[in-house]
Design a protein around this motif. Structure first.
Motif, PDB file in Angstrom:
ATOM      1  N   ASP A  70       4.283   8.402   7.028  1.00  0.00           N
ATOM      2  CA  ASP A  70       4.188   7.932   5.647  1.00  0.00           C
ATOM      3  C   ASP A  70       4.093   6.413   5.624  1.00  0.00           C
ATOM      4  N   ARG A  98       0.826   4.288   4.239  1.00  0.00           N
ATOM      5  CA  ARG A  98       0.949   3.247   3.215  1.00  0.00           C
ATOM      6  C   ARG A  98       0.375   1.921   3.691  1.00  0.00           C
ATOM      7  N   ASP A 144      -1.173  -2.936  -2.741  1.00  0.00           N
ATOM      8  CA  ASP A 144      -0.017  -2.142  -3.138  1.00  0.00           C
ATOM      9  C   ASP A 144       1.200  -2.594  -2.344  1.00  0.00           C
ATOM     10  N   ALA A 188       3.573  -1.741  -0.056  1.00  0.00           N
ATOM     11  CA  ALA A 188       3.727  -0.648   0.907  1.00  0.00           C
ATOM     12  C   ALA A 188       5.134  -0.577   1.476  1.00  0.00           C
TER      13      ALA A 188
END
Length: 782
Positions: free
Chosen positions: A504, A508, A577, A579
């Motif tokens: 994950d 990201r 973004d 992350a």
């Protein structure tokens, strides 16, 4: 003034004025263009019926103009065109050229209204009394015809109204439009438009492009002989091309000069001098495409593919390609030409193109906070002629297969910071003690993976994990294990975590496989140690998040795109973004900045770190055929890669640029290449200190005293809780990334499956031409 009013000065003009333009159509049917009607397949009851059906206005389509790819400072990188054209104003075209084209193509240009009755009369007599065909097209008609060709080409229509293929209907339409154009445009505008659109041989459209191609001068400087040469080409661009048919070109030029003399445009002396002049060609090939890029050809290729893949530039690839080749796009990119030059120098310093070792070297830089690609270099020649030993390839080392790259390169220990980030996200700290004594996982051993069916994954074969440095299978802090790139620390940390939490984190951070673009698969735990293949740009962008408080920005190459009409295309803003939590990154940087300092010391670049705070990590695959150093400052993140791109043969013991290295780690050439590049650019891009961690249990994070060999990473007076006393020992190899000294037992010099970091995967020696085919799995070396 309209054609009908202008034509009244002659007998034929008075007749035409009486009958009007429609009567002209009937006359044409009867004589001049009857053969065209027979052979062209167009029929009509009367010319008047046909001409009334034609549009009275010329379709406005942009003239085909080359597109340019520019660096961010406006430096031209490459041009793309189907037609080499450089539009200029009439005041930038020599009077000699204007006189020459009018003399040979339309001597009554300033007297008629678009269609010349005298010319038509001559053509009627000639065509009626001989077997030859003589045209009567004025410059205005030719301008119309060329505009129709251009419009048809842009619209994708197959039948073009080029010379020799015109039907009766084509000619009538051309004439009606010529009359309309004369009513809407001045003579000067028509002449300017004509001289900018007409073909002058080869792919040279317009007089400026032709003058630059044949003589390397602007159209404003064309002398009488040169102007006459170009004017002569118009009748038959291939037949009178001065480059390919010089004798025919001279003969035609002299005919033009005779017309200029008879019309009083030149004197007898000028005529004699021009007639006796040599062609004097000085051919200047106009480069097109990335193969002729002035710099950064692989970045150019990347941008080209980005344009073709984006719906912003058309509904399909064909329309986007046409826009690029004909739309006159000004494509401003993110590339920094200064950084690019330095990056190119650095990779060639590491291993020149065609080096006997077969080693590839690359650098790619992205900007934290924007994702802007600032440099993209590699040590090969951008050429499809991949002859052995020449160092030629169009394969882009730095990007994914879908973007012109190959299958990527095994990441090795450069993946370990992602495991550490997941460790921190779980609520643990880099000061936690990890028991790294376990080095063997038998077949069937399970690792937690909540995103997979059953919530876990089991390895199918025994997995034996070794370290480069001896005596490291013991307790130590996670910080100490990452600093010395200890494999058993990372696998034991991962066993305490959920593998899906680690993937994950990588997802990201934009980390994905280079071959298919898919995220990392937690079903195979060997990804922990870098068994998967990545493109360097993927790594540079991911590490950029460590430089910018955890904000990940997708790589981008386009700043703006606009066409010749000023239309701007949507290239999108930076896509960023959050992350990782800033505190997670701050604690991770306490280790990665110390790794950068140690690596700088090893490469003799300590001053570079002093100029600009930086972090980084080395990486080496099991076969020592793919080595990395990925480093960053607050302003730049760069992935440096050195390795094999045609096979997985080890570079250990192979002379690279004349120097042999017994072991081939990330610190051998990839790190020196990075520091050589960044050392030259640090002053241009001042870096700020990274955010300080607020909750770190490490009391003196900037000190490297805790990394002393034989220790466990703890600070005096700051003892963490531990399951037992740490083992002590002195390693045979004091530096996991040092090129000096023999490799310890079980190091990356022994790539057998039992000694690598990957269960059940033997190294591949397939010899695939794509970068780093799937191989042994995780590395044992940093």
């Amino acid at each position: 003034m309209s054609f009908v009013r202008r034509a009244t000065s002659t007998t034929l003009g008075k007749i035409l004025a009486f009958f009007g333009v429609s009567a002209l159509a009937g006359l044409l049917v009867a004589g001049l263009f009857l053969p065209l009607a027979v052979t062209g397949g167009a029929t009509a009851s009367t010319g008047s019926d046909m001409i009334e059906q034609f549009p009275a206005e010329l379709r406005e389509e942009p003239v085909s103009v080359p597109s340019r790819i520019l660096a961010e400072d406006g430096t031209e990188l490459a041009t793309f065109y189907a037609e080499n054209r450089q539009p200029v104003g009439l005041d930038q075209i020599s009077q000699n050229m204007q006189d020459a084209i009018i003399a040979i193509e339309d001597e009554r240009f300033y007297e008629h209204g678009g269609v010349d009755p005298q010319g038509i009369g001559r053509a009627l007599v000639t065509n009626a009394s001989s077997g030859s065909q003589q045209g009567a097209s004025t410059i205005t008609q030719q301008y119309v015809n060329n505009m129709l060709i251009n419009a048809d080409m842009l619209r994708g229509e197959e039948r073009l109204t080029i010379s020799g293929t015109k039907t009766y209907a084509d000619k009538l339409k051309e004439m009606k439009l010529a009359v309309s154009v004369e009513q809407e445009m001045s003579k000067e505008d028509i002449l300017e438009g004509y001289l900018n659109i007409v073909l002058f041989g080869g792919r040279n459209y317009g007089v400026e492009a032709a003058a630059q191609y044949y003589w390397g001068i602007p159209a404003a400087e064309l002398d009488i002989a040169q102007a006459a040469t170009l004017a002569g080409v118009v009748k038959s661009p291939n037949g009178y091309n001065p480059e390919t048919n010089p004798e025919a070109s001279v003969e035609r030029r002299n005919i033009v000069l005779n017309s200029m003399l008879s019309q009083g445009k030149i004197t007898e002396q000028e005529h004699e001098e021009a007639t006796n002049a040599e062609l004097g060609l000085d051919i200047h090939q106009e480069a097109t495409g990335c193969i002729s890029a002035s710099q950064a050809p692989y970045f150019c290729d990347y941008v080209h593919r980005e344009i073709l893949a984006s719906e912003a530039f058309g509904p399909d690839v064909e329309s986007r390609e046409q826009l690029l080749n004909r739309g006159g796009l000004e494509i401003t990119t993110t590339l920094d030409s200064g950084l690019q030059d330095q990056a190119q120098q650095s990779v060639e310093k590491t291993a020149p193109a065609g080096d006997a070792s077969g080693a590839g070297a690359s650098l790619v830089t992205v900007e934290p906070g924007t994702g802007n690609i600032k440099a993209m270099a590699q040590n090969t020649n951008y050429s499809p002629e991949e002859s052995e030993g020449a160092g030629n390839t169009v394969l882009n080392f730095n990007v994914d297969a879908a973007q012109g790259g190959g299958n990527g390169f095994q990441g090795g220990s450069s993946l370990k910071p992602y495991v550490a980030a997941s460790w921190l996200e779980s609520g643990r700290s880099m000061y936690d003690i990890v028991d790294a004594s376990q080095d063997h996982w038998p077949a069937g051993s399970e690792f937690q993976a909540s995103c997979l069916e059953g919530g876990s994954t089991a390895i199918s074969e025994d997995w034996k994990v070794n370290n480069v440095i001896d005596n490291m299978k013991r307790e130590m802090t996670a910080d100490f294990g990452l600093y010395w790139s200890t494999n058993t620390v990372m696998v034991n940390m991962a066993e305490e975590l959920d593998l899906c939490d680690i993937t994950d984190v990588t997802t990201r951070l934009g980390v994905h496989r280079a071959d298919d673009g898919q995220p990392l698969n937690p079903a195979n735990p060997s990804f922990i140690l870098g068994s998967e293949e990545f493109a360097p740009m993927t790594q540079a962008a991911a590490y950029a998040a460590f430089a910018n408080d955890g904000q990940y920005c997708a790589p981008r190459s386009l700043v703006s795109v606009k066409d010749t009409n000023g239309k701007e295309y949507d290239v999108g803003a930076p896509e960023c973004d959050q992350a990782l939590d800033p505190e997670v990154v701050a604690q991770l940087n306490e280790t990665l900045t110390n790794i950068a300092q140690r690596t700088a010391d090893e490469t003799g670049q300590t001053e570079t770190v002093e100029q600009a705070p930086m972090g980084g990590k080395t990486g080496t695959n099991n076969a020592q055929s793919s080595t990395w150093y990925i480093g960053y400052t607050s302003g730049l993140s760069t992935a440096s890669w050195v390795g094999r791109y045609q096979d997985l043969k080890s570079l250990a013991g192979v002379p690279v640029n004349g120097q042999r290295h017994e072991d081939f780690w990330g610190s051998t050439l990839a790190a020196p290449q990075w520091f050589d590049y960044m050392g030259e650019t640090a002053e241009r891009f001042p870096a700020e200190e990274f955010r300080a961690a607020q909750d770190s249990p490490i009391q003196n994070p900037g000190s490297r005293d805790r990394y002393q060999m034989g220790g466990d990473g703890t600070e005096p007076g700051n003892e963490p809780e531990r399951p037992g006393d740490a083992a002590d020992g002195t390693p045979d190899n004091p530096d996991a990334d040092s090129p000096s000294g023999p490799a310890p037992s079980g190091s990356a010099s022994d790539p057998t499956p039992s000694e690598s970091g990957s269960p059940g995967q033997a190294p591949s020696e397939s010899g695939s031409p794509s970068p780093a085919p799937s191989g042994s799995g995780a590395p044992a070396a940093p």
